[in-house]
Design a protein around this motif. Structure first.
Motif, PDB file in Angstrom:
ATOM      1  N   ALA A 141       6.702  -3.294 -11.647  1.00  0.00           N
ATOM      2  CA  ALA A 141       7.939  -4.086 -11.716  1.00  0.00           C
ATOM      3  C   ALA A 141       8.338  -4.644 -10.357  1.00  0.00           C
ATOM      4  CB  ALA A 141       9.077  -3.239 -12.279  1.00  0.00           C
ATOM      5  N   GLU A 142       7.703  -4.136  -9.307  1.00  0.00           N
ATOM      6  CA  GLU A 142       7.987  -4.637  -7.961  1.00  0.00           C
ATOM      7  C   GLU A 142       7.164  -5.865  -7.601  1.00  0.00           C
ATOM      8  OE1 GLU A 142      10.294  -2.926  -5.466  1.00  0.00           O
ATOM      9  OE2 GLU A 142      10.935  -2.795  -7.557  1.00  0.00           O
ATOM     10  N   GLY A 143       6.254  -6.253  -8.503  1.00  0.00           N
ATOM     11  CA  GLY A 143       5.372  -7.379  -8.187  1.00  0.00           C
ATOM     12  C   GLY A 143       4.130  -6.890  -7.473  1.00  0.00           C
ATOM     13  N   VAL A 144       3.055  -7.708  -7.467  1.00  0.00           N
ATOM     14  CA  VAL A 144       1.771  -7.228  -6.949  1.00  0.00           C
ATOM     15  C   VAL A 144       1.826  -6.887  -5.465  1.00  0.00           C
ATOM     16  CG1 VAL A 144       0.359  -8.420  -8.682  1.00  0.00           C
ATOM     17  CG2 VAL A 144       0.849  -9.552  -6.493  1.00  0.00           C
TER      18      VAL A 144
ATOM     19  N   GLU B   2      -4.255  -3.880  -1.881  1.00  0.00           N
ATOM     20  CA  GLU B   2      -3.873  -5.234  -1.462  1.00  0.00           C
ATOM     21  C   GLU B   2      -4.966  -6.264  -1.778  1.00  0.00           C
ATOM     22  OE1 GLU B   2      -3.422  -2.572   0.439  1.00  0.00           O
ATOM     23  OE2 GLU B   2      -1.452  -2.636   1.429  1.00  0.00           O
ATOM     24  N   ARG B   3      -6.202  -5.777  -1.752  1.00  0.00           N
ATOM     25  CA  ARG B   3      -7.325  -6.680  -2.020  1.00  0.00           C
ATOM     26  C   ARG B   3      -7.243  -7.309  -3.416  1.00  0.00           C
ATOM     27  NH1 ARG B   3     -11.601  -8.764  -1.868  1.00  0.00           N
ATOM     28  NH2 ARG B   3     -13.560  -8.441  -3.003  1.00  0.00           N
ATOM     29  N   TYR B   4      -6.577  -6.613  -4.337  1.00  0.00           N
ATOM     30  CA  TYR B   4      -6.499  -7.115  -5.723  1.00  0.00           C
ATOM     31  C   TYR B   4      -5.144  -7.747  -6.041  1.00  0.00           C
ATOM     32  CZ  TYR B   4     -10.394  -3.972  -5.380  1.00  0.00           C
ATOM     33  OH  TYR B   4     -11.544  -3.369  -4.938  1.00  0.00           O
ATOM     34  N   ALA B   5      -4.295  -7.747  -5.037  1.00  0.00           N
ATOM     35  CA  ALA B   5      -2.934  -8.284  -5.228  1.00  0.00           C
ATOM     36  C   ALA B   5      -2.915  -9.751  -4.831  1.00  0.00           C
ATOM     37  CB  ALA B   5      -1.941  -7.488  -4.380  1.00  0.00           C
ATOM     38  N   LEU B   6      -3.019 -10.624  -5.815  1.00  0.00           N
ATOM     39  CA  LEU B   6      -3.076 -12.057  -5.515  1.00  0.00           C
ATOM     40  C   LEU B   6      -1.669 -12.655  -5.580  1.00  0.00           C
ATOM     41  CD1 LEU B   6      -6.063 -11.371  -6.113  1.00  0.00           C
ATOM     42  CD2 LEU B   6      -6.276 -13.683  -7.042  1.00  0.00           C
ATOM     43  N   HIS B   7      -1.220 -13.122  -4.450  1.00  0.00           N
ATOM     44  CA  HIS B   7       0.122 -13.709  -4.404  1.00  0.00           C
ATOM     45  C   HIS B   7       0.228 -14.616  -3.190  1.00  0.00           C
ATOM     46  CE1 HIS B   7       1.550 -11.470  -0.866  1.00  0.00           C
ATOM     47  NE2 HIS B   7       0.724 -10.530  -1.291  1.00  0.00           N
TER      48      HIS B   7
ATOM     49  N   LYS C  71       2.639   0.025  -2.256  1.00  0.00           N
ATOM     50  CA  LYS C  71       2.962   1.383  -2.704  1.00  0.00           C
ATOM     51  C   LYS C  71       1.711   2.166  -3.075  1.00  0.00           C
ATOM     52  CE  LYS C  71       7.721   1.138  -4.193  1.00  0.00           C
ATOM     53  NZ  LYS C  71       8.709   1.138  -5.266  1.00  0.00           N
ATOM     54  N   ILE C  72       0.826   1.477  -3.790  1.00  0.00           N
ATOM     55  CA  ILE C  72      -0.396   2.151  -4.248  1.00  0.00           C
ATOM     56  C   ILE C  72      -1.310   2.473  -3.066  1.00  0.00           C
ATOM     57  CG2 ILE C  72      -2.513   1.827  -5.616  1.00  0.00           C
ATOM     58  CD1 ILE C  72      -0.704   0.057  -7.506  1.00  0.00           C
ATOM     59  N   GLY C  73      -1.363   1.533  -2.111  1.00  0.00           N
ATOM     60  CA  GLY C  73      -2.239   1.751  -0.953  1.00  0.00           C
ATOM     61  C   GLY C  73      -3.708   1.757  -1.359  1.00  0.00           C
ATOM     62  N   LYS C  74      -4.513   2.449  -0.632  1.00  0.00           N
ATOM     63  CA  LYS C  74      -5.948   2.602  -0.937  1.00  0.00           C
ATOM     64  C   LYS C  74      -6.681   1.258  -1.058  1.00  0.00           C
ATOM     65  CE  LYS C  74      -4.797   5.126  -4.570  1.00  0.00           C
ATOM     66  NZ  LYS C  74      -4.884   5.861  -5.840  1.00  0.00           N
ATOM     67  N   GLY C  75      -6.196   0.275  -0.348  1.00  0.00           N
ATOM     68  CA  GLY C  75      -6.879  -1.019  -0.408  1.00  0.00           C
ATOM     69  C   GLY C  75      -6.493  -1.859  -1.615  1.00  0.00           C
TER      70      GLY C  75
ATOM     71  N   ASP D 178      -4.719   9.148 -13.936  1.00  0.00           N
ATOM     72  CA  ASP D 178      -3.518   9.929 -13.613  1.00  0.00           C
ATOM     73  C   ASP D 178      -2.345   9.030 -13.259  1.00  0.00           C
ATOM     74  OD1 ASP D 178      -4.970  12.158 -13.938  1.00  0.00           O
ATOM     75  OD2 ASP D 178      -5.304  12.527 -11.774  1.00  0.00           O
ATOM     76  N   GLU D 179      -2.705   7.918 -12.689  1.00  0.00           N
ATOM     77  CA  GLU D 179      -1.634   7.049 -12.190  1.00  0.00           C
ATOM     78  C   GLU D 179      -1.249   5.970 -13.199  1.00  0.00           C
ATOM     79  OE1 GLU D 179      -2.655   6.662  -7.511  1.00  0.00           O
ATOM     80  OE2 GLU D 179      -4.348   6.391  -8.894  1.00  0.00           O
TER      81      GLU D 179
END
Lengths: 622, 622
Positions: free
Chosen positions: A402-405, A417-422, A411-415, A369-370
Motif C-alpha cells: 500500500a506504500e507503493g513500489v 529495489e531492482r524490481y520496483a519500477l517507478h 522496506k523489504i530491502g534485499k535488493g 513467510d512474507e
C-alpha cells in the motif's frame, strides 16, 4: 465572464468554514482551468515541505474553461494536491459527469483545506455548499457511499466523487471515483482526501455553461457526431473500449508483461478487448456529451463474478492485472478492476505493486513467510485478486504494498529495489518505453511522475503527421530515436497535452491521439466560442507552458533534483521477448535528450530550474 | 502548391546564366517568403566576409506566400543581401505593385548572383526571364529608366524596380524604387544592385494567385472594405497619408528635431500633413488591392517645384528633411523626396547624413572649406536640397556623406562620431526612443540596424491591448519602462512584425499598428485560405523566430558582437526641449533589457549567440 462561473469554493474542514471567492479574468485566461489553475493556487498557498497526508495539504478540484459545454471531450476535471506517492506535484484527471455538474452547480474550483475531526462529505448544489456528517458511510465502498448520499439529499441524479477503504486507509495510490467508474486515478489523491476525513463530494446543479457563441458549439457537436465514425481508432474504442489496444500492443511487442521483463504475453488472446466483448461485456457507457462511449460495462464470470455498476476494465487495467502479472483470465481482471473501484485504488499502481511483489517472489526476495502464504508467482490469478483487497485494507503484505513500489522495496530491502519500477515514486503505466522512446521522455519528465498521458505516443504520431503541423512539426520522427528531433517533437506534444489538462479536455477526442477526431486548431475555435476571447494556439500553448513551469517549481521546492527525472534500470536492459526483443534505452542518449529538453524549456541544463527569463516571458515573474 | 509558384529564378550576371529551381513545400512552409525565405538562401549560399559590393554578394528579391492575393496589405516584397551600410544582414521591403506582378509572372524569388561587365536590366515576364542591355539607361533617373524599359518591351503596364544615380555610384544607402515611389529604402541595397551593373528588374505577368479558398479571401476583402473606415488612424492615413503623424508626434515631444537634439520643432505647422494637404497634395495613391491609399501625390511650389510622378513625402521623409534638419518648407521637403526617388536614395539615411553634417557644422567640426561653401546650419533649406543631389552624385562633401554617418564621421574625424547617430552603421529613423523605449530595443536589436518597423511602437500598443492578447500579453506596459514586462512585450511584437516581413504583409493594415484593421488572427485565416494548410499562430510565429535566428547567425558570422546591439550616445543624454524634455535612456536598464531579451530568445546572455537547443527547437539544426 463566459465559460467560467467566477466562483471559487474554499472549504476549511478544520474550522468548518465555507467561502466563495472571485478571480480576475486575467487569472482564468492565463491558466484556463484544471492543472493550470489548480497549480496557480497550490504553489502560492502551500508551504514547502508540507506533509501530503497532514491537514496543511490542500486538495483542489478544478474544472476548465470549456468543461460542461455540450460537446464530446469536455467532461473532465483535475484533482491536484501534494502527492503522498511522489511527495511532489500530484494530479489526476477524470471524465464522467462530475466535472460538468460542478460547473452547473455554479463553481469552477473547490479548494479543500485542513482536516475534519470526524468523517464528512461535501454537498455542493446550485451556488451553495454544506459540510455534512459522513460517519454512516465511512468504511463503506464507493457504491454504498454514493447510494447513501443520494438518499440523504433526496436526489438520484447527484454526482458523487468519493473514496473507498483505500483512501480512508491512506494507501498511497488511493484514488477518487465518480459514478463508481470514472477515476482520478493516479498520485494517491484519494489518500489526501482520506487524510482530511472527507469521504465524498456530491454535486448537483441546474445552470448550463454560458457560451459567447453557442451556435458555434452546436455546429461543432453536429460535426463531431457526423464525423467520429470516420476515424477507425474511434470506431474501435466504440466497439472494444480502450481494451481494443491489447492485441495491437502485443503484436507490436510493447505490451508490458511480467513486470516489464517482456513486451509480449503468450496468453494475450484471453485478456483481449475482443475476448472481453465476446464474454463479459454487457453494455457500453460514456462521458457527458460524448457519442463514442468508450467505457465498458461487464459482468464477470464465476469464480470471478462482478457487479456491472463498477464498469469494466480499461486497457491500462487489463495490462496491469493481466499481462503485467501474467494473469490470463479476463473475469479476474474485471474483478480486480471492480475491487479497485469499490475500494478506491488506482488500477495501474495496484497492478504494478502486485507485479513487483511477484517479481520479488520469483527472485526469492520475498518468501512465502512474507506473503501471508500466497504463492506469489506470475500468473497466480487468485493471489492477484486477493492482494487487491489486502492492499485496500492494508492487511499483511498488502500493508507494505500500500506504500507503493518505491517505499515497499525500501522496506523489504534485499535488493527489492531492482524490481520496483517507478519514476518519482509513481508506478509505470502500461506502455513500454523501449518500443516507443517518446514514452521514456514522458515518464522521466512528467511533473507528477511516470504518466502515459503527458505527450503523444510515437506510433500514433507517425500516423498523424499532417495533424500536428499546427505545432510546427512538419516531418515524422523515428519512434525509436532519442535525438534532437524527438526532443523537439516531445516538447511540443508535451505542451499540447498539458494544454488539454488545463482546459480539461479528453485526450482521446483530440489529435494526435489515434482516436483524435478534433484537430488541434479546433481547440482554439472552441475556447473562443465559449469565452468570446480572441485567443490563439500561441497563447493557449503559453498557458500550458505556465503549468509545466509552475509544476517544475513546485517539485524543485519540494526537493526534487535532476536525478529524479530518470527511468528505472529495467528500461536500460534489453526486452526479453517478442518483436522488440533486445530493445533498450541508452542512458547516454536519454541523458542528452533530457538536458536538451531542459534547454528547450529554458530550464537550466544542469539543474532543470526554470530560468528567470522564462518566467518573465510567461508573465509569471514581474 | 497554393500561394506560391514554386519557381525560384536564379540569375548569374557574370556568366549570363538563367536558371529556374524548385523548392520543397516544407521549405516554403518553414520560411513563408520575404525575409525568411531570402535568409534561407542567403545564409547557405553566401560565403562569410563577402564584400557587399563585390560580385560574390547575392541580391535576393522575395515575395511571400500571400503576396498578390486581392486583399489590402499583401502587395509587398523584400530585397535582401549583405548590406554595404552595415556589413551585416541587409533588407528592405516595399509595397506597390511590383511584388504581386512578380507572382503573376510565375516566380517567387529572384536570386541575382555575380556582376555584369556592362549595364543590364532583367526582364521577367510570364514564366520567362531575359538579361537585357541597359547601356541606354545607365546614368538616368528612375523615371527615365522606367519609361525607356516600358518602351523597350512595348508594354506600359510593366512594373519596374530600378536604381538611380545613387545605386550606380555605390552610395551606401542607395535604394531601389518601383513605380518611382515605392522604395526598398534601407540598407543600401540599391548600391548592391549598382555593383552588379543591374539597373532594373522589370516584371509583367498574367497569372493570378491560386488560393485554396478564394471565397474566404473575397469575404475578407469585402469585410476590409466595409470596416477600415471605422479605424480613425486608417482614416487619417487616407486623408493625410503617414504625414498625419507629424503634429501628434510633435505634440508628444517625440518628433526628431535637429539631429535628435530635440523632440519638438517650433515650425512644425509648416511641415505637417495638414499643411501638405492644404498646399501641395494633388492626389492620393495606394498599393495593389488596398483601399486606404495612404500615399500622396504632390506638386511642390516654386522655388521647389516638383514632378508629381515621384509621389509625395511620407512621415519619415518629412521628419528627416524637415524637423531633423530644422527645415520649415514642405515644398523643399517634397523636392528632396523627389530627388531621392529619382536618384534612388533612402530618404531616412539621406536626411540623417545631412542633419549629421549640419550638427558637425554648428559644432565647428566641419568648416565652410569642407562643405563646398555651404552654410550648413540647421534650417538652411537650399543647402539641404543641394546636398541630396551632391550625395547621389558623390560630389564634394556629398562623396563623404554618401558613405553614411558612421564612415563619414570616421573620415571627418575631429570628434564627428559624436554627431553620427546610427546602430550597426544604419542611420536612425524618425522615432525618438527616449519617449517610447520599445524603440530603444527595436533600434538596438533589429538585425539590419536601426529600424522602426521591427516591433510595435509603444503608444500604439497602449491603445490596442485587446488586440495583442492573442500574443499572450494581457496587460498594458508603461511606454517608458525597460523592465522585464517591456522586454516580454517587445519579444512577442518583434516576432509578430518579423512574421509580417516573412509573409510580406503591410504593417499598416495589421494590429497592433494604430492603423491596424486586420487583427492578428486574421493572418492565420488568410494564410490557411491561401495555402490550404492548417497552420496556427504558433507555427507562424516559429517561422518568424527562424528568420530572427538566421539573421542573428548571419550577423555573428560577419563579426557582429553584443557591442553592436547598442544605441548612439545621444539617446543616453536628456532630450533638450518639449513635453519629454529631460527624458533619457538608462544605460544600465538598456543593458539588462538586452541581456534579458537574449535569454528570452534562448541566445547566450553574454554573446547573443543562438543556443543549439533553440536551433533544434526550430528545426534549423538536425
Amino acid at each position: 465572464m463566459y465559460g467560467f462561473n467566477n466562483r471559487v469554493l474554499r472549504i476549511n474542514l478544520t474550522i468548518n468554514d465555507i467561502k466563495v471567492e472571485e478571480l480576475d479574468e486575467k487569472v482564468y485566461r492565463e491558466h484556463l482551468g484544471g492543472r493550470g489553475l489548480a497549480l496557480y493556487f497550490l504553489l502560492r498557498e502551500l508551504k514547502p515541505q508540507t506533509d501530503p497526508l497532514g491537514p496543511e495539504n490542500k486538495l483542489i478540484f478544478a474544472i476548465g474553461v470549456t468543461t460542461g459545454i455540450p460537446l464530446a471531450g469536455f467532461s473532465r476535471y483535475s484533482v491536484v494536491a501534494k502527492s503522498p506517492l511522489t511527495n511532489g506535484f500530484g494530479e489526476a484527471e477524470a471524465g464522467g459527469f462530475w466535472g460538468p455538474e460542478l460547473k452547473f452547480a455554479g463553481f469552477d474550483i473547490i479548494i479543500v483545506e485542513g482536516a475534519s475531526s470526524k468523517p464528512v462529505y461535501l454537498w455542493v448544489h446550485d451556488n451553495d455548499a454544506e459540510i455534512r456528517d459522513a460517519s454512516h458511510i465511512w468504511g463503506k465502498t464507493t457504491k454504498e457511499a454514493q447510494e447513501a448520499i443520494r438518499k440523504d439529499v433526496g436526489d438520484p441524479l447527484v454526482r458523487v466523487a468519493s473514496i473507498g477503504h483505500a483512501g480512508e486507509n491512506l494507501v498511497r495510490f488511493a484514488c477518487i471515483l465518480n459514478e463508481l467508474k470514472f477515476a482520478n486515478g493516479r498520485s494517491g489523491l484519494g489518500a489526501v482526501m482520506g487524510s482530511k476525513n472527507l469521504k465524498a463530494i456530491a454535486v448537483r446543479g441546474h445552470k448550463r455553461v454560458e457560451c459567447k457563441d453557442p451556435e458555434k458549439i452546436k455546429g461543432l457537436a453536429k460535426w463531431f457526431g457526423q464525423n467520429w465514425r470516420k476515424h477507425p481508432p474511434a470506431l474501435s474504442r466504440n466497439t472494444y473500449g480502450t481494451a481494443g489496444a491489447v492485441l495491437p500492443m502485443n503484436a507490436d511487442g510493447i505490451l508490458p508483461t511480467r513486470n516489464f521483463r517482456e513486451g509480449t504475453f503468450e496468453e494475450v488472446e484471453r485478456i483481449s478487448g475482443e475476448e472481453m466483448k465476446n464474454t463479459i461485456v454487457i453494455n457500453s457507457e460514456g462521458c457527458f456529451a460524448c457519442p463514442i462511449r468508450c467505457k465498458r460495462t461487464v459482468k464477470g464470470l464465476e469464480p470471478y463474478a462482478t457487479d456491472p455498476s463498477y464498469g469494466g476494465p480499461e486497457y491500462e487495467t487489463i495490462a496491469a492485472f493481466g499481462s503485467l502479472c501474467a494473469v490470463n483470465d479476463i473475469s479476474a481482471v474485471a474483478l480486480a478492476n471492480q475491487l479497485c473501484n469499490a475500494y478506491g485504488l488506482d488500477t495501474i499502481s495496484t497492478g504494478c505493486v502486485i507485479a513487483f511483489a511477484m517479481d520479488c517472489y520469483e527472485n526469492e526476495v520475498l518468501t512465502k513467510d512474507e506473503t501471508d502464504g500466497l504463492e506469489l508467482r506470475f500468473g497466480n490469478t487468485n493471489a492477484m485478486v486477493k492482494l487487491v483487497e489486502m492492499i485496500a485494507k492494508r492487511e499483511g503484505l498488502g500493508d507494505i504494498l500500500a506504500e507503493g513500489v518505491k517505499r515497499a522495496s525500501e522496506k523489504i530491502g534485499k535488493g527489492a529495489e531492482r524490481y520496483a519500477l517507478h519514476v518519482k515514486g509513481k508506478e509505470i503505466p502500461m506502455h513500454e518505453p523501449r518500443g516507443k522512446t517518446g514514452l521514456a521522455l514522458q515518464y522521466a519528465l512528467s511533473p507528477s511522475g511516470a504518466d502515459h498521458l503527458q505527450s503523444a505516443h510515437d506510433p500514433s504520431f507517425e500516423n498523424s503527421i499532417e495533424e500536428i503541423k499546427p505545432l510546427g512539426i512538419l516531418e515524422t520522427v523515428n519512434r525509436l530515436s532519442l535525438g534532437p528531433e524527438k526532443v523537439r517533437l516531445f516538447k511540443y506534444l508535451h505542451l499540447w497535452w498539458s494544454l488539454l489538462d488545463c482546459v480539461c479536455a479528453c485526450k482521446f477526442v483530440f489529435v494526435p491521439h489515434p482516436v483524435g477526431v478534433f484537430k488541434i486548431n479546433h481547440l482554439v475555435e472552441i475556447v473562443n466560442a465559449v469565452t468570446g476571447w480572441d485567443t490563439s494556439l500561441l497563447e493557449l500553448m503559453m498557458t500550458a507552458e505556465r503549468s509545466l513551469n509552475l509544476a517544475r517549481i513546485f517539485n524543485l521546492r519540494e526537493g526534487f533534483t535532476k536525478a529524479d527525472d530518470w527511468l528505472p534500470e529495467r528500461f536500460f536492459e534489453p526486452l526479453r521477448s517478442g518483436p522488440k526483443e533486445g530493445a533498450k534505452i541508452s542512458k547516454d542518449d536519454l541523458k542528452k535528450a533530457i538536458e536538451l529538453f531542459y534547454e528547450m524549456m529554458k530550464w537550466d541544463g544542469k539543474t532543470g530550474t526554470p530560468k528567470s527569463a522564462k518566467l518573465h516571458e510567461l508573465g509569471l515573474l514581474q
